[in-house]
Design a protein around this motif. Structure first.
Motif, PDB file in Angstrom:
ATOM      1  N   ARG A   1       0.849  -1.184   0.000  1.00 21.90           N
ATOM      2  CA  ARG A   1       0.000   0.000   0.000  1.00 21.90           C
ATOM      3  C   ARG A   1       0.893   1.245   0.000  1.00 21.90           C
ATOM      4  O   ARG A   1       2.053   1.186   0.399  1.00 21.90           O
ATOM      5  CB  ARG A   1      -0.891   0.003   1.241  1.00 21.90           C
ATOM      6  CG  ARG A   1      -1.825  -1.204   1.285  1.00 21.90           C
ATOM      7  CD  ARG A   1      -2.796  -1.074   2.420  1.00 21.90           C
ATOM      8  NE  ARG A   1      -2.201  -1.435   3.689  1.00 21.90           N
ATOM      9  CZ  ARG A   1      -2.690  -2.350   4.521  1.00 21.90           C
ATOM     10  NH1 ARG A   1      -3.786  -3.014   4.214  1.00 21.90           N
ATOM     11  NH2 ARG A   1      -2.103  -2.605   5.666  1.00 21.90           N
ATOM     12  N   ARG A   2       0.304   2.354  -0.404  1.00 23.86           N
ATOM     13  CA  ARG A   2       1.052   3.619  -0.396  1.00 23.86           C
ATOM     14  C   ARG A   2       1.680   3.849   0.965  1.00 23.86           C
ATOM     15  O   ARG A   2       2.849   4.236   1.070  1.00 23.86           O
ATOM     16  CB  ARG A   2       0.106   4.793  -0.688  1.00 23.86           C
ATOM     17  CG  ARG A   2      -0.411   4.833  -2.081  1.00 23.86           C
ATOM     18  CD  ARG A   2      -1.138   6.152  -2.315  1.00 23.86           C
ATOM     19  NE  ARG A   2      -0.194   7.243  -2.395  1.00 23.86           N
ATOM     20  CZ  ARG A   2      -0.253   8.360  -1.650  1.00 23.86           C
ATOM     21  NH1 ARG A   2      -1.205   8.523  -0.771  1.00 23.86           N
ATOM     22  NH2 ARG A   2       0.651   9.302  -1.809  1.00 23.86           N
ATOM     23  N   ALA A   3       0.881   3.633   2.015  1.00 25.37           N
ATOM     24  CA  ALA A   3       1.378   3.904   3.358  1.00 25.37           C
ATOM     25  C   ALA A   3       2.589   3.032   3.679  1.00 25.37           C
ATOM     26  O   ALA A   3       3.506   3.454   4.390  1.00 25.37           O
ATOM     27  CB  ALA A   3       0.266   3.671   4.383  1.00 25.37           C
ATOM     28  N   ASP A   4       2.585   1.805   3.151  1.00 26.14           N
ATOM     29  CA  ASP A   4       3.720   0.902   3.403  1.00 26.14           C
ATOM     30  C   ASP A   4       4.993   1.442   2.780  1.00 26.14           C
ATOM     31  O   ASP A   4       6.067   1.447   3.392  1.00 26.14           O
ATOM     32  CB  ASP A   4       3.439  -0.493   2.821  1.00 26.14           C
ATOM     33  CG  ASP A   4       2.239  -1.177   3.440  1.00 26.14           C
ATOM     34  OD1 ASP A   4       1.645  -2.052   2.761  1.00 26.14           O
ATOM     35  OD2 ASP A   4       1.885  -0.857   4.606  1.00 26.14           O
ATOM     36  N   LEU A   5       4.857   1.879   1.527  1.00 24.34           N
ATOM     37  CA  LEU A   5       6.026   2.387   0.807  1.00 24.34           C
ATOM     38  C   LEU A   5       6.561   3.652   1.482  1.00 24.34           C
ATOM     39  O   LEU A   5       7.773   3.832   1.644  1.00 24.34           O
ATOM     40  CB  LEU A   5       5.660   2.671  -0.651  1.00 24.34           C
ATOM     41  CG  LEU A   5       5.325   1.434  -1.478  1.00 24.34           C
ATOM     42  CD1 LEU A   5       4.445   1.785  -2.674  1.00 24.34           C
ATOM     43  CD2 LEU A   5       6.592   0.776  -1.981  1.00 24.34           C
ATOM     44  N   ILE A   6       5.633   4.502   1.884  1.00 25.76           N
ATOM     45  CA  ILE A   6       6.042   5.748   2.533  1.00 25.76           C
ATOM     46  C   ILE A   6       6.725   5.457   3.862  1.00 25.76           C
ATOM     47  O   ILE A   6       7.764   6.042   4.193  1.00 25.76           O
ATOM     48  CB  ILE A   6       4.823   6.684   2.715  1.00 25.76           C
ATOM     49  CG1 ILE A   6       4.363   7.199   1.345  1.00 25.76           C
ATOM     50  CG2 ILE A   6       5.157   7.839   3.643  1.00 25.76           C
ATOM     51  CD1 ILE A   6       3.031   7.923   1.372  1.00 25.76           C
ATOM     52  N   SER A   7       6.160   4.525   4.648  1.00 33.03           N
ATOM     53  CA  SER A   7       6.775   4.186   5.937  1.00 33.03           C
ATOM     54  C   SER A   7       8.179   3.639   5.759  1.00 33.03           C
ATOM     55  O   SER A   7       9.108   4.017   6.478  1.00 33.03           O
ATOM     56  CB  SER A   7       5.926   3.148   6.688  1.00 33.03           C
ATOM     57  OG  SER A   7       4.678   3.689   7.033  1.00 33.03           O
ATOM     58  N   HIS A   8       8.324   2.755   4.810  1.00 30.46           N
ATOM     59  CA  HIS A   8       9.649   2.171   4.531  1.00 30.46           C
ATOM     60  C   HIS A   8      10.669   3.272   4.263  1.00 30.46           C
ATOM     61  O   HIS A   8      11.755   3.318   4.852  1.00 30.46           O
ATOM     62  CB  HIS A   8       9.521   1.226   3.329  1.00 30.46           C
ATOM     63  CG  HIS A   8      10.802   0.637   2.849  1.00 30.46           C
ATOM     64  ND1 HIS A   8      11.229  -0.629   3.217  1.00 30.46           N
ATOM     65  CD2 HIS A   8      11.756   1.130   2.017  1.00 30.46           C
ATOM     66  CE1 HIS A   8      12.384  -0.894   2.625  1.00 30.46           C
ATOM     67  NE2 HIS A   8      12.728   0.158   1.893  1.00 30.46           N
ATOM     68  N   SER A   9      10.279   4.168   3.399  1.00 31.13           N
ATOM     69  CA  SER A   9      11.166   5.255   3.003  1.00 31.13           C
ATOM     70  C   SER A   9      11.475   6.189   4.170  1.00 31.13           C
ATOM     71  O   SER A   9      12.633   6.584   4.393  1.00 31.13           O
ATOM     72  CB  SER A   9      10.494   6.002   1.852  1.00 31.13           C
ATOM     73  OG  SER A   9      11.157   7.170   1.542  1.00 31.13           O
ATOM     74  N   ARG A  10      10.472   6.522   4.952  1.00 30.62           N
ATOM     75  CA  ARG A  10      10.673   7.482   6.051  1.00 30.62           C
ATOM     76  C   ARG A  10      11.542   6.893   7.159  1.00 30.62           C
ATOM     77  O   ARG A  10      12.366   7.574   7.757  1.00 30.62           O
ATOM     78  CB  ARG A  10       9.319   7.919   6.628  1.00 30.62           C
ATOM     79  CG  ARG A  10       8.431   8.640   5.623  1.00 30.62           C
ATOM     80  CD  ARG A  10       8.647  10.137   5.585  1.00 30.62           C
ATOM     81  NE  ARG A  10       8.192  10.719   4.332  1.00 30.62           N
ATOM     82  CZ  ARG A  10       6.953  11.149   4.090  1.00 30.62           C
ATOM     83  NH1 ARG A  10       6.043  11.082   5.044  1.00 30.62           N
ATOM     84  NH2 ARG A  10       6.633  11.643   2.915  1.00 30.62           N
ATOM     85  N   VAL A  11      11.312   5.601   7.462  1.00 32.81           N
ATOM     86  CA  VAL A  11      12.143   4.958   8.497  1.00 32.81           C
ATOM     87  C   VAL A  11      13.613   4.986   8.065  1.00 32.81           C
ATOM     88  O   VAL A  11      14.494   5.346   8.841  1.00 32.81           O
ATOM     89  CB  VAL A  11      11.675   3.513   8.781  1.00 32.81           C
ATOM     90  CG1 VAL A  11      12.727   2.735   9.571  1.00 32.81           C
ATOM     91  CG2 VAL A  11      10.337   3.526   9.517  1.00 32.81           C
ATOM     92  N   LEU A  12      13.862   4.625   6.810  1.00 38.55           N
ATOM     93  CA  LEU A  12      15.251   4.577   6.348  1.00 38.55           C
ATOM     94  C   LEU A  12      15.879   5.963   6.345  1.00 38.55           C
ATOM     95  O   LEU A  12      17.052   6.114   6.703  1.00 38.55           O
ATOM     96  CB  LEU A  12      15.337   3.922   4.978  1.00 38.55           C
ATOM     97  CG  LEU A  12      15.272   2.391   5.058  1.00 38.55           C
ATOM     98  CD1 LEU A  12      15.054   1.779   3.680  1.00 38.55           C
ATOM     99  CD2 LEU A  12      16.546   1.827   5.686  1.00 38.55           C
TER     100      LEU A  12
END
Lengths: 141, 249
Positions: free
Chosen positions: B56-67
């Motif tokens: 989901r969009r939220a998953d991709l965004i979370s992945h990116s923000r955590v990194l």
């Protein structure tokens, strides 16, 4: 370590675009295609992320491609309009006229389409969502 | 959901075991991000539901923000989106222990550095106008073929298009080289990404030492100013070093 200020920011000169935070379109290719592959299951099923699946990484030198370039060139409005000479037209374009319509018409760049709450400045053709379910163990090499 | 024996582990990346994670960092499904350590290495993880697929969009965004948050705190090897281990011991045994020496070397190479990515795109109408102005044969073919029936001008249009494409390739090479020349002195490495499309100028990732960051950013602003009116330049970063952690051959 000097850390750049966060928040909305454009450069002092005003030309460098530094989206803060970056949009999903900016990062989606990077996080899907790059990064270390580790020996675990990869369970990805893209939902609601529409990707233009044209792989524009290779511009094939085909007749088709040439015709597209010719069309783009012929659609420019240059000295046929109002007798302005070419340097004048280039200068006018630099001031912002003439953009928008041609932009992205034949780019064919691989781009992600996103939900409406993202800031997208140009129109993109819509494609059906990519559904890719991958569940496999990657072997350690 | 707390980190239980039953939940799986979403793996964001690999860091030195002594890295101090940003406080209150959350990732996918708003789950707390923590470290699983083994020796000198640790994996950045959060709980994820068993059998959950991500995308989901939220998953991709979370992945990116955590990194990005972890990269601001220290060196991190980002993992590809969607890496999920079934247990804590799988993280240690499958992710951290095999090839741990190589992982430690990679982290040393990334210490004190961040990735910045430049995306430059031509203003299509501008660059096509330049090509017409700079090439008499292109200008001639254009005036021959404009507003003419397509059948009658087929060969001329193919020739026109071929010339335009080559002219754009030449511009891309010149402008791309200038941009690289302007920025490379402030970097520890670069990765020019393949891409195409009529308006493509260059997509390039740079590895930038923290102490050179201000100078690099100033050079990028200068490069954008020099391309003003002809191309738009976008700078992303600082981010984790996605382009500089290719799997070993």
């Amino acid at each position: 370590m000097t850390v750049a200020a966060t928040g909305q920011r454009r450069s002092g000169g005003g030309y460098l675009d530094r989206p803060q935070p970056s949009s999903l379109a900016d990062v989606v290719d990077t996080i899907l295609d790059k990064g270390l592959v580790i020996d675990v299951y990869v369970r990805v099923s893209l939902v609601g992320i529409e990707l233009l699946t044209i792989d524009a990484r290779i511009v094939i030198a085909s007749v088709d491609t040439y015709l597209r370039f010719a069309e783009a060139t012929n659609r420019l409005d240059l000295y046929e309009q109002g007798g302005e000479d070419l340097p004048g037209i280039i200068e006018r374009m630099q001031e912002g006229g003439g953009r928008g319509k041609m932009r992205g018409v034949l780019s064919g760049a691989k781009e992600a389409l996103l939900g409406g709450d993202d800031e997208e400045e140009e129109e993109r053709p819509r494609r059906r969502p990519a559904k890719k379910a991958v569940a496999r163990r990657r072997s350690a090499e | 959901m707390t980190v239980t024996a039953d939940s799986w582990r979403y793996v964001y990346g690999i860091v030195p075991a002594n890295l101090e994670l940003p406080r209150n960092l959350t990732g996918l499904d708003d789950q707390a991000v923590s470290l699983v350590s083994s020796g000198n290495l640790a994996a950045v993880v959060s709980s994820i539901g068993i059998d959950r697929t991500v995308g989901r969009r939220a998953d991709l965004i979370s992945h990116s923000r955590v990194l990005d948050a972890v990269a601001a705190a220290g060196a991190v090897i980002p993992c590809r989106f969607g890496s999920i281990a079934e247990s804590q011991s799988e993280v240690s045994e499958q992710v951290l222990e095999p090839g741990s020496e190589r992982l430690e070397e990679m982290l040393q190479d990334l210490a004190g550095r961040s990735q910045f990515t430049v995306h430059a795109r031509y203003e299509e109408s501008q660059v096509l106008a330049e090509v017409v102005a700079e090439n008499a044969e292109i200008a001639d073919l254009r005036s021959q073929t404009r507003d003419q029936p397509e059948d009658a001008t087929y060969n001329a249009r193919v020739r026109l298009g071929e010339l335009v494409m080559h002219a754009l390739e030449a511009k891309r090479a010149t402008d791309g080289s200038s941009l690289l020349d302007a920025l490379l002195p402030f970097t520890a490495g670069c990765n020019v990404r393949p891409s195409a499309g009529m308006d493509h100028l260059i997509d390039v990732a740079f590895l930038v030492e923290d102490k050179q960051r201000d100078a690099f950013e100033a050079a990028a602003e200068q490069a954008a100013a020099e391309l003003a009116g002809r191309a738009r330049v976008k700078l992303l970063g600082p981010t984790a070093a996605y382009d500089f952690v290719a799997a070993e051959e």
